[in-house]
Design a protein around this motif. Structure first.
Motif, PDB file in Angstrom:
ATOM      1  N   LEU A 291      46.646  52.122  40.041  1.00  0.00           N
ATOM      2  CA  LEU A 291      47.483  50.977  39.683  1.00  0.00           C
ATOM      3  C   LEU A 291      48.937  51.153  40.090  1.00  0.00           C
ATOM      4  O   LEU A 291      49.713  50.203  40.014  1.00  0.00           O
ATOM      5  N   GLY A 292      49.326  52.359  40.532  1.00  0.00           N
ATOM      6  CA  GLY A 292      50.684  52.581  40.987  1.00  0.00           C
ATOM      7  C   GLY A 292      51.535  53.366  40.002  1.00  0.00           C
ATOM      8  O   GLY A 292      51.035  53.930  39.021  1.00  0.00           O
ATOM      9  N   TYR A 293      52.818  53.402  40.274  1.00  0.00           N
ATOM     10  CA  TYR A 293      53.804  54.104  39.446  1.00  0.00           C
ATOM     11  C   TYR A 293      53.912  53.418  38.089  1.00  0.00           C
ATOM     12  O   TYR A 293      54.048  52.196  38.002  1.00  0.00           O
ATOM     13  N   HIS A 294      53.876  54.211  37.022  1.00  0.00           N
ATOM     14  CA  HIS A 294      53.728  53.666  35.668  1.00  0.00           C
ATOM     15  C   HIS A 294      54.807  52.641  35.308  1.00  0.00           C
ATOM     16  O   HIS A 294      54.538  51.681  34.568  1.00  0.00           O
ATOM     17  N   ALA A 295      56.010  52.822  35.810  1.00  0.00           N
ATOM     18  CA  ALA A 295      57.108  51.908  35.443  1.00  0.00           C
ATOM     19  C   ALA A 295      56.871  50.488  35.949  1.00  0.00           C
ATOM     20  O   ALA A 295      57.441  49.537  35.411  1.00  0.00           O
ATOM     21  N   PHE A 296      56.020  50.350  36.968  1.00  0.00           N
ATOM     22  CA  PHE A 296      55.752  49.032  37.545  1.00  0.00           C
ATOM     23  C   PHE A 296      54.399  48.457  37.127  1.00  0.00           C
ATOM     24  O   PHE A 296      54.015  47.374  37.581  1.00  0.00           O
ATOM     25  N   VAL A 297      53.666  49.171  36.289  1.00  0.00           N
ATOM     26  CA  VAL A 297      52.338  48.718  35.859  1.00  0.00           C
ATOM     27  C   VAL A 297      52.469  47.850  34.609  1.00  0.00           C
ATOM     28  O   VAL A 297      53.054  48.262  33.599  1.00  0.00           O
ATOM     29  N   GLU A 298      51.929  46.640  34.680  1.00  0.00           N
ATOM     30  CA  GLU A 298      51.952  45.714  33.537  1.00  0.00           C
ATOM     31  C   GLU A 298      50.607  45.739  32.820  1.00  0.00           C
ATOM     32  O   GLU A 298      49.608  46.225  33.350  1.00  0.00           O
ATOM     33  N   TRP A 299      50.588  45.169  31.610  1.00  0.00           N
ATOM     34  CA  TRP A 299      49.342  45.187  30.846  1.00  0.00           C
ATOM     35  C   TRP A 299      48.244  44.405  31.558  1.00  0.00           C
ATOM     36  O   TRP A 299      47.054  44.757  31.472  1.00  0.00           O
ATOM     37  N   GLU A 300      48.625  43.359  32.301  1.00  0.00           N
ATOM     38  CA  GLU A 300      47.620  42.582  33.042  1.00  0.00           C
ATOM     39  C   GLU A 300      46.934  43.445  34.107  1.00  0.00           C
ATOM     40  O   GLU A 300      45.742  43.277  34.371  1.00  0.00           O
ATOM     41  N   ASP A 301      47.690  44.361  34.720  1.00  0.00           N
ATOM     42  CA  ASP A 301      47.106  45.256  35.727  1.00  0.00           C
ATOM     43  C   ASP A 301      46.036  46.145  35.109  1.00  0.00           C
ATOM     44  O   ASP A 301      44.981  46.376  35.704  1.00  0.00           O
ATOM     45  N   VAL A 302      46.326  46.639  33.929  1.00  0.00           N
ATOM     46  CA  VAL A 302      45.374  47.507  33.230  1.00  0.00           C
ATOM     47  C   VAL A 302      44.099  46.744  32.902  1.00  0.00           C
ATOM     48  O   VAL A 302      42.981  47.214  33.156  1.00  0.00           O
ATOM     49  N   ILE A 303      44.242  45.542  32.348  1.00  0.00           N
ATOM     50  CA  ILE A 303      43.083  44.750  31.955  1.00  0.00           C
ATOM     51  C   ILE A 303      42.281  44.291  33.168  1.00  0.00           C
ATOM     52  O   ILE A 303      41.038  44.309  33.159  1.00  0.00           O
ATOM     53  N   ASN A 304      42.964  43.874  34.217  1.00  0.00           N
ATOM     54  CA  ASN A 304      42.241  43.433  35.424  1.00  0.00           C
ATOM     55  C   ASN A 304      41.419  44.569  36.024  1.00  0.00           C
ATOM     56  O   ASN A 304      40.272  44.368  36.455  1.00  0.00           O
ATOM     57  N   ALA A 305      41.974  45.772  36.056  1.00  0.00           N
ATOM     58  CA  ALA A 305      41.238  46.922  36.590  1.00  0.00           C
ATOM     59  C   ALA A 305      40.054  47.263  35.694  1.00  0.00           C
ATOM     60  O   ALA A 305      38.954  47.566  36.177  1.00  0.00           O
ATOM     61  N   TYR A 306      40.286  47.195  34.385  1.00  0.00           N
ATOM     62  CA  TYR A 306      39.206  47.466  33.429  1.00  0.00           C
ATOM     63  C   TYR A 306      38.055  46.470  33.598  1.00  0.00           C
ATOM     64  O   TYR A 306      36.882  46.856  33.692  1.00  0.00           O
ATOM     65  N   ASN A 307      38.374  45.193  33.658  1.00  0.00           N
ATOM     66  CA  ASN A 307      37.330  44.173  33.820  1.00  0.00           C
ATOM     67  C   ASN A 307      36.639  44.280  35.178  1.00  0.00           C
ATOM     68  O   ASN A 307      35.435  44.022  35.302  1.00  0.00           O
ATOM     69  N   ASN A 308      37.399  44.660  36.185  1.00  0.00           N
ATOM     70  CA  ASN A 308      36.839  44.856  37.517  1.00  0.00           C
ATOM     71  C   ASN A 308      35.701  45.871  37.490  1.00  0.00           C
ATOM     72  O   ASN A 308      34.674  45.686  38.137  1.00  0.00           O
ATOM     73  N   LEU A 309      35.892  46.941  36.734  1.00  0.00           N
ATOM     74  CA  LEU A 309      34.853  47.965  36.630  1.00  0.00           C
ATOM     75  C   LEU A 309      33.777  47.590  35.602  1.00  0.00           C
ATOM     76  O   LEU A 309      32.592  47.817  35.828  1.00  0.00           O
ATOM     77  N   LYS A 310      34.212  47.022  34.502  1.00  0.00           N
ATOM     78  CA  LYS A 310      33.258  46.703  33.432  1.00  0.00           C
ATOM     79  C   LYS A 310      32.149  45.778  33.918  1.00  0.00           C
ATOM     80  O   LYS A 310      30.966  45.981  33.578  1.00  0.00           O
ATOM     81  N   TYR A 311      32.491  44.792  34.733  1.00  0.00           N
ATOM     82  CA  TYR A 311      31.513  43.790  35.150  1.00  0.00           C
ATOM     83  C   TYR A 311      30.951  44.037  36.549  1.00  0.00           C
ATOM     84  O   TYR A 311      30.360  43.146  37.143  1.00  0.00           O
ATOM     85  N   ASN A 312      31.124  45.246  37.055  1.00  0.00           N
ATOM     86  CA  ASN A 312      30.619  45.561  38.393  1.00  0.00           C
ATOM     87  C   ASN A 312      29.916  46.915  38.373  1.00  0.00           C
ATOM     88  O   ASN A 312      30.492  47.945  38.716  1.00  0.00           O
ATOM     89  N   LEU A 313      28.652  46.893  37.985  1.00  0.00           N
ATOM     90  CA  LEU A 313      27.869  48.123  37.882  1.00  0.00           C
ATOM     91  C   LEU A 313      27.737  48.810  39.239  1.00  0.00           C
ATOM     92  O   LEU A 313      27.865  50.036  39.343  1.00  0.00           O
ATOM     93  N   GLU A 314      27.485  48.042  40.287  1.00  0.00           N
ATOM     94  CA  GLU A 314      27.306  48.635  41.607  1.00  0.00           C
ATOM     95  C   GLU A 314      28.561  49.388  42.055  1.00  0.00           C
ATOM     96  O   GLU A 314      28.466  50.458  42.664  1.00  0.00           O
ATOM     97  N   LYS A 315      29.705  48.840  41.762  1.00  0.00           N
ATOM     98  CA  LYS A 315      30.957  49.500  42.132  1.00  0.00           C
ATOM     99  C   LYS A 315      31.114  50.810  41.378  1.00  0.00           C
ATOM    100  O   LYS A 315      31.517  51.836  41.962  1.00  0.00           O
ATOM    101  N   ARG A 316      30.791  50.809  40.090  1.00  0.00           N
ATOM    102  CA  ARG A 316      30.907  52.047  39.313  1.00  0.00           C
ATOM    103  C   ARG A 316      29.955  53.122  39.838  1.00  0.00           C
ATOM    104  O   ARG A 316      30.298  54.307  39.887  1.00  0.00           O
ATOM    105  N   ILE A 317      28.767  52.717  40.247  1.00  0.00           N
ATOM    106  CA  ILE A 317      27.803  53.678  40.800  1.00  0.00           C
ATOM    107  C   ILE A 317      28.317  54.254  42.121  1.00  0.00           C
ATOM    108  O   ILE A 317      28.266  55.463  42.349  1.00  0.00           O
ATOM    109  N   ARG A 318      28.845  53.384  42.980  1.00  0.00           N
ATOM    110  CA  ARG A 318      29.378  53.849  44.272  1.00  0.00           C
ATOM    111  C   ARG A 318      30.545  54.820  44.067  1.00  0.00           C
ATOM    112  O   ARG A 318      30.640  55.846  44.736  1.00  0.00           O
TER     113      ARG A 318
END
Length: 345
Positions: A291-318
């Motif tokens: 997600l980058g340097y912590h000072a530039f990371v917003e809460w939306e970035d954290v949630i978007n990355a989390y949801n990206n993995l949560k709803y993509n089983l194939e990506k997590r396996i890869r």
């Protein structure tokens, strides 16, 4: 019967972190079983406490002090391992090189752990055990220096090699671990984002021994999270706790390599802008979303990355499969074998 003296020069503190000390302790334990007399030198009281707790003799010196001569017994080989290349200690590269040259003169063999920089180092063996290091083009002025480059040389505790993991269909368990110190308190930034979203997952927060984060800090910002919050300190079963998770949040310290060895998909936030460049190389080679340097990371970035993995089983396996390919034989074993080859050849 002793086959030689191994001196390990390493520091650990909230600013430096504890990953350097962890790998030095691992190498020290293995070389101790092979018959080496192992002695640590550090400039940090917390590091000295951890070293002695692990059963080693440890002397406290100043940051730039050479090894006192009465510890250097010349009747047997003397190997020095230095894991101290930190801007916290040496602001200028020139300072560091002078100190390393001093250590080199005191040893039959000097091995140093280094950062991702392409200048030649004054050591017999240089280890840069990070993703992307294989591509560094070093002007090796000293042709006798041996370079061990890339994550296959990363020293892993046995527990991270021997623990098996599987990728679950659903994301039910999250681990947050920022290594030994987390001076930027990235743990709290991640928890605030997950709390804002009111996620439904069990969260294990592993707080390092040098962290200033309190249980109260964590409990204060997690009231909306629907799952169970478990706070762990003084952890002895790190691999087991991480292996139980479906997604891991971590920073740009060395813990990310341990998580990758287990094949757990990682969401990575860098401690510094300099680390951010290295984290990009890591994320391309392993199971990580950076997600980058912590000072530039917003809460939306954290949630978007989390949801990206949560709803993509194939990506997590890869991601899991890719990260496990980084490691083969334990890097510490290769390093120790190389030391013995050079010393006793």
């Amino acid at each position: 019967m002793s086959i030689g003296t191994l001196i390990i020069r390493v520091d650990a503190s909230p600013a430096i972190g504890s990953g350097h000390l962890t790998r030095c302790l691992l190498i020290g334990k293995k070389m101790d079983t092979e018959g080496w007399d192992v002695l640590f030198f550090t400039a940090d009281k917390q590091a000295k406490y951890s070293i002695k707790k692990n059963g080693f003799c440890c002397e406290e010196i100043t940051y730039k002090e050479e090894i006192p001569s009465h510890f250097l017994k010349k009747n047997k080989p003397i190997v020095i391992i230095a894991d101290i290349n930190s801007k916290v200690i040496f602001v200028e590269d020139k300072e560091y090189k002078i100190y390393i040259n001093t250590l080199h003169q005191q040893a039959d063999l000097l091995l140093t752990f280094e950062d991702m920089v392409d200048y030649p180092y004054p050591a017999d063996i240089v280890v840069i055990p990070y993703c992307g290091a294989e591509k560094i083009k070093i002007d090796n002025t000293n042709k006798t220096t041996k370079y061990l480059l890339g994550p296959k040389y990363f020293p892993l505790k046995d527990e991270f090699e021997n623990t098996t993991t599987t990728i679950s269909n659903e994301v039910k368990n999250i681990v947050i671990t920022m290594g030994g110190s987390d001076p930027e308190k990235i743990t709290l930034k991640v928890l605030q984002a997950l709390n804002f979203e009111a996620i439904n997952a069990n969260i294990t927060v592993i707080v390092g021994g040098m962290s200033e984060i309190t249980d109260q800090d964590i409990n204060y910002i997690t009231s909306n999270i629907l799952g169970k919050i478990s706070i762990k300190r003084n952890v002895s079963n790190m691999a087991e706790l991480i292996a139980e998770s479906d997604i891991a949040f971590t920073n740009s310290g060395l813990t990310k390599y341990e998580i990758a060895a287990l094949g757990i998909p990682i969401i990575l936030i860098s401690n510094t802008e300099r680390h951010s460049k290295y984290s990009e190389l890591f994320s391309k080679s392993s199971s990580a979303i950076h997600l980058g340097y912590h000072a530039f990371v917003e809460w939306e970035d954290v949630i978007n990355a989390y949801n990206n993995l949560k709803y993509n089983l194939e990506k997590r396996i890869r991601m899991s499969e890719k990260s496990k390919l980084l490691f083969g034989v334990n890097g510490s074993d290769i390093i120790i074998k190389k030391i013995n080859q050079v010393v006793f050849s």
